[in-house]
Scaffold this motif. Structure first.
Motif, PDB file in Angstrom:
ATOM      1  N   ALA A  10     -21.795  67.572  20.390  1.00  0.00           N
ATOM      2  CA  ALA A  10     -20.835  66.498  20.688  1.00  0.00           C
ATOM      3  C   ALA A  10     -21.389  65.537  21.734  1.00  0.00           C
ATOM      4  N   VAL A  11     -22.095  66.067  22.748  1.00  0.00           N
ATOM      5  CA  VAL A  11     -22.697  65.209  23.780  1.00  0.00           C
ATOM      6  C   VAL A  11     -23.755  64.289  23.160  1.00  0.00           C
ATOM      7  N   VAL A  12     -24.579  64.835  22.271  1.00  0.00           N
ATOM      8  CA  VAL A  12     -25.620  64.017  21.636  1.00  0.00           C
ATOM      9  C   VAL A  12     -24.996  62.957  20.728  1.00  0.00           C
ATOM     10  N   PHE A  13     -23.876  63.271  20.093  1.00  0.00           N
ATOM     11  CA  PHE A  13     -23.148  62.277  19.295  1.00  0.00           C
ATOM     12  C   PHE A  13     -22.840  61.043  20.139  1.00  0.00           C
ATOM     13  N   VAL A  14     -22.360  61.260  21.358  1.00  0.00           N
ATOM     14  CA  VAL A  14     -22.033  60.144  22.252  1.00  0.00           C
ATOM     15  C   VAL A  14     -23.294  59.361  22.629  1.00  0.00           C
ATOM     16  N   LEU A  15     -24.382  60.084  22.910  1.00  0.00           N
ATOM     17  CA  LEU A  15     -25.638  59.420  23.266  1.00  0.00           C
ATOM     18  C   LEU A  15     -26.162  58.543  22.124  1.00  0.00           C
ATOM     19  N   VAL A  16     -26.085  59.051  20.897  1.00  0.00           N
ATOM     20  CA  VAL A  16     -26.542  58.279  19.743  1.00  0.00           C
ATOM     21  C   VAL A  16     -25.686  57.032  19.563  1.00  0.00           C
ATOM     22  N   MET A  17     -24.379  57.180  19.715  1.00  0.00           N
ATOM     23  CA  MET A  17     -23.483  56.037  19.571  1.00  0.00           C
ATOM     24  C   MET A  17     -23.808  54.945  20.597  1.00  0.00           C
ATOM     25  N   ALA A  18     -24.179  55.359  21.795  1.00  0.00           N
ATOM     26  CA  ALA A  18     -24.412  54.391  22.865  1.00  0.00           C
ATOM     27  C   ALA A  18     -25.816  53.789  22.839  1.00  0.00           C
ATOM     28  N   LEU A  19     -26.837  54.580  22.461  1.00  0.00           N
ATOM     29  CA  LEU A  19     -28.217  54.170  22.722  1.00  0.00           C
ATOM     30  C   LEU A  19     -29.120  54.004  21.510  1.00  0.00           C
ATOM     31  N   MET A  20     -28.781  54.626  20.369  1.00  0.00           N
ATOM     32  CA  MET A  20     -29.717  54.644  19.246  1.00  0.00           C
ATOM     33  C   MET A  20     -29.836  53.284  18.583  1.00  0.00           C
ATOM     34  N   ARG A  21     -31.068  52.890  18.213  1.00  0.00           N
ATOM     35  CA  ARG A  21     -31.323  51.673  17.446  1.00  0.00           C
ATOM     36  C   ARG A  21     -32.173  52.032  16.232  1.00  0.00           C
ATOM     37  N   ASP A  22     -32.074  51.218  15.177  1.00  0.00           N
ATOM     38  CA  ASP A  22     -32.733  51.548  13.918  1.00  0.00           C
ATOM     39  C   ASP A  22     -34.220  51.209  13.913  1.00  0.00           C
ATOM     40  N   ARG A  23     -34.565  50.021  14.436  1.00  0.00           N
ATOM     41  CA  ARG A  23     -35.948  49.536  14.372  1.00  0.00           C
ATOM     42  C   ARG A  23     -36.305  48.812  15.670  1.00  0.00           C
ATOM     43  N   PRO A  24     -37.602  48.664  15.963  1.00  0.00           N
ATOM     44  CA  PRO A  24     -37.998  47.904  17.151  1.00  0.00           C
ATOM     45  C   PRO A  24     -37.471  46.474  17.124  1.00  0.00           C
ATOM     46  N   GLU A  25     -37.391  45.886  15.924  1.00  0.00           N
ATOM     47  CA  GLU A  25     -36.927  44.502  15.803  1.00  0.00           C
ATOM     48  C   GLU A  25     -35.493  44.322  16.317  1.00  0.00           C
ATOM     49  N   ASP A  26     -34.693  45.384  16.307  1.00  0.00           N
ATOM     50  CA  ASP A  26     -33.323  45.301  16.824  1.00  0.00           C
ATOM     51  C   ASP A  26     -33.300  44.983  18.318  1.00  0.00           C
ATOM     52  N   LEU A  27     -34.402  45.291  19.001  1.00  0.00           N
ATOM     53  CA  LEU A  27     -34.523  45.008  20.431  1.00  0.00           C
ATOM     54  C   LEU A  27     -35.520  43.882  20.700  1.00  0.00           C
ATOM     55  N   GLY A  28     -35.913  43.169  19.640  1.00  0.00           N
ATOM     56  CA  GLY A  28     -36.874  42.094  19.798  1.00  0.00           C
ATOM     57  C   GLY A  28     -38.288  42.573  20.077  1.00  0.00           C
ATOM     58  N   LEU A  29     -38.629  43.769  19.623  1.00  0.00           N
ATOM     59  CA  LEU A  29     -39.939  44.360  19.888  1.00  0.00           C
ATOM     60  C   LEU A  29     -40.737  44.507  18.605  1.00  0.00           C
ATOM     61  N   LYS A  30     -42.035  44.710  18.765  1.00  0.00           N
ATOM     62  CA  LYS A  30     -42.909  45.118  17.672  1.00  0.00           C
ATOM     63  C   LYS A  30     -43.225  46.595  17.838  1.00  0.00           C
ATOM     64  N   PRO A  31     -43.656  47.289  16.774  1.00  0.00           N
ATOM     65  CA  PRO A  31     -44.106  48.678  16.942  1.00  0.00           C
ATOM     66  C   PRO A  31     -45.198  48.759  18.014  1.00  0.00           C
ATOM     67  N   TYR A  32     -45.191  49.830  18.765  1.00  0.00           N
ATOM     68  CA  TYR A  32     -46.156  50.005  19.845  1.00  0.00           C
ATOM     69  C   TYR A  32     -47.584  49.922  19.290  1.00  0.00           C
ATOM     70  N   GLY A  33     -48.385  49.010  19.868  1.00  0.00           N
ATOM     71  CA  GLY A  33     -49.766  48.861  19.440  1.00  0.00           C
ATOM     72  C   GLY A  33     -49.947  47.981  18.221  1.00  0.00           C
ATOM     73  N   ALA A  34     -48.871  47.332  17.739  1.00  0.00           N
ATOM     74  CA  ALA A  34     -48.973  46.500  16.534  1.00  0.00           C
ATOM     75  C   ALA A  34     -49.769  45.240  16.832  1.00  0.00           C
ATOM     76  N   ARG A  35     -50.551  44.792  15.862  1.00  0.00           N
ATOM     77  CA  ARG A  35     -51.303  43.558  15.984  1.00  0.00           C
ATOM     78  C   ARG A  35     -50.442  42.393  15.520  1.00  0.00           C
TER      79      ARG A  35
END
Length: 398
Positions: free
Chosen positions: A160-185
């Motif tokens: 149940a605690v992890v359910f709350v964490l996922v609801m608050a913090l989880m994102r689907d892709r780096p692009e959702d945060l304006g990022l590229k994959p780590y090390g991407a060219r």
């Protein structure tokens, strides 16, 4: 955190087996049947979960899975019949944990990282070991002192605690945060669309790499989750070893699994994956060969835990790497899901088979020896039939 709690949920049946046998009079074959369904669904749902994550998003799928896990685990405290165990722990918990399997780790690693992907997979794989480390001793102590129901309440609360964490913090892709994959060219091209689960399976079954990886991963599941993860505590009980001490052995495996799996990820970025997998399976088969004698004399059980722990899921990073090389980056999640399904089918058959062997023969020795032989064959496969099947394909490498 998701993988850690999922590992804690999956580790719980090993602690519950003896208390359920004592309270309800259910034999180990009956309890193992529910565990076998749990493990099988955990694997079979993986490729479909990967496809649904690609379509609906990782966050939505995980929230649904964690909700099912929390409710089903909590409901086991009021079960009274064997079919309750099969429904709640076998079907519902098995289905929920299927979305929190190593398919999730493969998707996260391939979406969010271009560099150091093997190391990341090693760290995420080690979360399974950390789950054992965190949960098993505490669950065994709670089951012994305050009853098995309190242990299941703890697991449900963690989910149940992890359910709350996922609801608050989880994102689907780096692009959702304006990022590229780590090390991407900057010149990286858009990735092609991933195959559907059925389409991926149709492609995979026509290729030799799939059968080599799925067949050996079947043995991996049988020799870890299915046999040792489910039955080591009850096997120790047969030799007069307390449940808490046996759980501490599994927790010790968890400590060294963190080291072994992280190191395996580092090695996967540097050495041929085939040779790593050959070594891992041969070492595991050797350890299982001598386990009955180790249980009898007990002095070397700590060394077994260290040795087996280092090798527990060290197979994951090189297996994912070979999958990515054979089938391409975007298809890694869904095809690794089918390979992971093979892993869990092996675990399911071992969980049920070892329980049946214990019921018929009175001990687990034959189960350990069969698993040892399978591991040695799997190790040999990577330097025989796998030598040509798993040859690098630069054009498809992720």
């Amino acid at each position: 955190m998701i993988l850690l709690v999922g590992a804690g949920v999956r580790a719980t049946p090993g602690v519950l087996m003896v208390p359920l046998e004592t309270e309800f009079g259910w034999n180990r074959t009956a309890i193992s049947f529910a565990v076998a369904i749990n493990i099988a669904l955990f694997g079979l749902i993986g490729p479909f979960a990967a496809a649904v994550m690609n379509r609906l998003g990782v966050r939505r799928v995980l929230l649904a899975a964690l909700a099912v896990m929390t409710i089903a685990v909590a409901a086991t405290t009021v079960m009274r019949s064997e079919w309750h165990l099969v429904l709640l722990w076998g079907v519902l918990v098995g289905g929920g944990t299927g979305a929190t399997s190593m398919v999730l780790a493969a998707i996260i690693a391939t979406r969010w990282f271009d560099q150091h992907r093997g190391l990341v997979l090693g760290v995420l794989s080690a979360a399974n070991a950390t789950g054992q480390l965190v949960f098993l001793p505490l669950l065994a102590s709670l089951a012994e002192q305050r009853g098995w129901r309190m242990a299941t309440v703890l697991v449900a609360s963690a989910a149940a605690v992890v359910f709350v964490l996922v609801m608050a913090l989880m994102r689907d892709r780096p692009e959702d945060l304006g990022l590229k994959p780590y090390g991407a060219r900057e010149s990286s091209r858009p990735s092609p669309q991933a195959l559907s689960p059925v389409g991926a399976l149709k492609l995979a079954v026509r290729s030799r790499p799939f059968w080599v990886l799925a067949g050996t991963f079947f043995v991996c599941g049988a020799s870890t989750n299915g046999l040792i993860g489910t039955h080591l505590i009850s096997a120790c009980h047969d030799y007069g070893i307390s449940e808490v001490r046996a759980a501490n052995l599994l927790a010790m495996m968890g400590i060294f699994d963190i080291l072994g799996t992280t190191a395996s990820g580092w090695l996967t970025d540097r050495l041929p994956s085939r040779y790593l997998l050959c070594a891992y399976y041969v070492l595991r088969g050797t350890a299982l060969l001598f386990l009955p004698a180790t249980l009898m004399h007990q002095e070397s059980l700590g060394w077994f835990a260290v040795f087996y722990g280092l090798d527990w899921v060290a197979t994951v990073p090189p297996t994912v790497r070979l999958t990515s090389e054979a089938f391409g980056r975007e298809n890694t999640g869904v095809i690794y899901g089918w390979i992971g399904a093979s892993h869990q089918l092996g675990a399911s058959m071992a969980a049920l088979g070892a329980g049946a062997i214990r019921t018929m023969l009175g001990d687990y020795r034959m189960a350990f020896w069969i698993a040892s032989a399978l591991c040695l064959v799997a190790g040999a496969a990577f330097v025989t039939v796998g030598r040509r099947a798993l040859a690098p394909r630069p054009a498809l490498a992720a």
